[in-house]
Scaffold this motif. Structure first.
Motif, PDB file in Angstrom:
ATOM      1  N   UNK A   1       0.359  -1.435  -0.217  1.00  0.00           N
ATOM      2  CA  UNK A   1      -0.576   0.117  -0.318  1.00  0.00           C
ATOM      3  C   UNK A   1       1.211   1.330  -0.033  1.00  0.00           C
ATOM      4  N   UNK A   2       0.166   2.931  -0.818  1.00  0.00           N
ATOM      5  CA  UNK A   2       0.798   3.223  -0.606  1.00  0.00           C
ATOM      6  C   UNK A   2       0.990   4.277   0.510  1.00  0.00           C
ATOM      7  N   UNK A   3       2.598   4.788   1.580  1.00  0.00           N
ATOM      8  CA  UNK A   3       2.293   5.792   2.254  1.00  0.00           C
ATOM      9  C   UNK A   3       2.820   7.014   1.819  1.00  0.00           C
ATOM     10  N   UNK A   4       2.298   8.125   3.423  1.00  0.00           N
ATOM     11  CA  UNK A   4       2.698   9.298   3.261  1.00  0.00           C
ATOM     12  C   UNK A   4       3.485   9.733   3.645  1.00  0.00           C
ATOM     13  N   UNK A   5       4.759  10.690   3.296  1.00  0.00           N
ATOM     14  CA  UNK A   5       5.814  11.107   3.879  1.00  0.00           C
ATOM     15  C   UNK A   5       6.198  10.902   5.215  1.00  0.00           C
ATOM     16  N   UNK A   6       5.417  10.684   6.130  1.00  0.00           N
ATOM     17  CA  UNK A   6       5.262   9.908   7.584  1.00  0.00           C
ATOM     18  C   UNK A   6       4.593   9.346   7.598  1.00  0.00           C
ATOM     19  N   UNK A   7       4.429   8.001   6.847  1.00  0.00           N
ATOM     20  CA  UNK A   7       4.328   6.875   7.403  1.00  0.00           C
ATOM     21  C   UNK A   7       3.050   5.783   7.447  1.00  0.00           C
TER      22      UNK A   7
ATOM     23  N   UNK B   1       2.759  17.151   5.257  1.00  0.00           N
ATOM     24  CA  UNK B   1       1.672  17.678   5.111  1.00  0.00           C
ATOM     25  C   UNK B   1       0.348  17.024   4.326  1.00  0.00           C
ATOM     26  N   UNK B   2       0.732  15.683   3.912  1.00  0.00           N
ATOM     27  CA  UNK B   2      -0.413  14.921   3.224  1.00  0.00           C
ATOM     28  C   UNK B   2      -1.386  14.728   4.152  1.00  0.00           C
TER      29      UNK B   2
END
Length: 274
Positions: A90-96, A129-130
């Motif tokens: 699964x795609x994760x954001x920069x924060x995990x 941010x996301x």
């Protein structure tokens, strides 16, 4: 007359096809070794025919997407460009956090997170941010901690409008700790990291450094860092260089990570939770 295949290589000499792995830059755990050079790094970019790897010192190299060209956990693999159905994780954001495909930004909450300066705000936006847009949390920056009591009074926090504040160098006995204690209540949370400046919250290894320089008291810390590292004394340009090396939460010190997550949880908690 028999017809023969143009490939006369005996079957026992042919290489078995390697497993295909999507070269997905959004996968923070995808670290591979280029078979020819031994260069090892995380996948940070993938264009038509090439992949970009970044090692633990922040050095980047571009390699062709050659068959059987990489090692993943010791296994020979073929990296391929990500596409529909390619990614196995699964795609994760920069924060995990798990990304929410197609999600729209939430209408901004009444609650806010304040940070001490522009660099702090840019770093929080880069990594969280996301998540903040999904939660509807707006981040604003202060010009300095000295004005915090007046800022809090003007904001007038309450159960439906909580205020979180991220402070640099929040250590016992400091001026920052005394100001934080004067404004903290049920609807205000002041959290901070121990670093003199948020630059230090970026792991030095991502810049190819063993450690951040120690700057004597009385000197401007940012200017002192630029001098010690032989950088031009342009702190704005230096910060943009530092920020460009930050790609995810893995590039930040845990002392900052925990505090930002704590503030987001505080601001987004339902009214009545404490």
């Amino acid at each position: 007359m028999r017809s023969y295949s143009p490939d006369l290589t005996p079957p026992w000499k042919k290489s078995a096809p390697a497993r295909e792995v999507a070269a997905d830059p959004s996968d923070p755990d995808l670290v591979v070794e280029e078979a020819g050079t031994g260069f090892c790094g995380a996948v940070v970019g993938c264009e038509a025919g090439t992949v970009t790897l970044e090692d633990r010192f922040g050095k980047r190299r571009v390699f062709p997407l050659a068959p059987r060209g990489f090692l993943l956990d010791g296994e020979v693999v073929t990296l391929v460009r990500p596409g529909p159905g390619r990614s196995s994780k699964p795609v994760v954001t920069a924060s995990g956090s798990l990304a929410v495909p197609g999600a729209r930004a939430r209408v901004a909450r009444a609650g806010r997170i304040y940070v001490e300066g522009r660099h702090d705000a840019e770093l929080v936006e880069r990594v969280w941010g996301d998540d903040l847009r999904i939660e509807g949390v707006v981040v604003e920056y202060l010009e300095g901690i000295d004005d915090l009591p007046a800022v809090v009074a003007e904001f007038a926090p309450g159960p439906d409008a909580r205020l979180g504040v991220l402070v640099d160098h929040l250590v016992p006995g400091s001026k920052e700790s005394r100001i934080a204690a004067s404004v903290t209540d049920a609807h205000v949370l002041v959290a901070g990291h121990p670093y003199i400046d948020v630059w230090e919250a970026v792991k030095p290894s991502v810049l190819g450094l063993a450690a951040w320089p120690v700057i004597p008291r009385g000197q401007d810390w940012k200017t002192g860092v630029c001098r010690a590292l032989g950088w031009p004394e342009n702190t704005g340009a230096a910060w943009q260089h530092i920020l460009s090396k930050v790609h995810s939460y893995r590039d930040l010190q845990p002392e900052l990570l925990g505090r930002v997550e704590e503030l987001i949880d505080f601001v987004t908690a339902p009214a009545g939770d404490g």
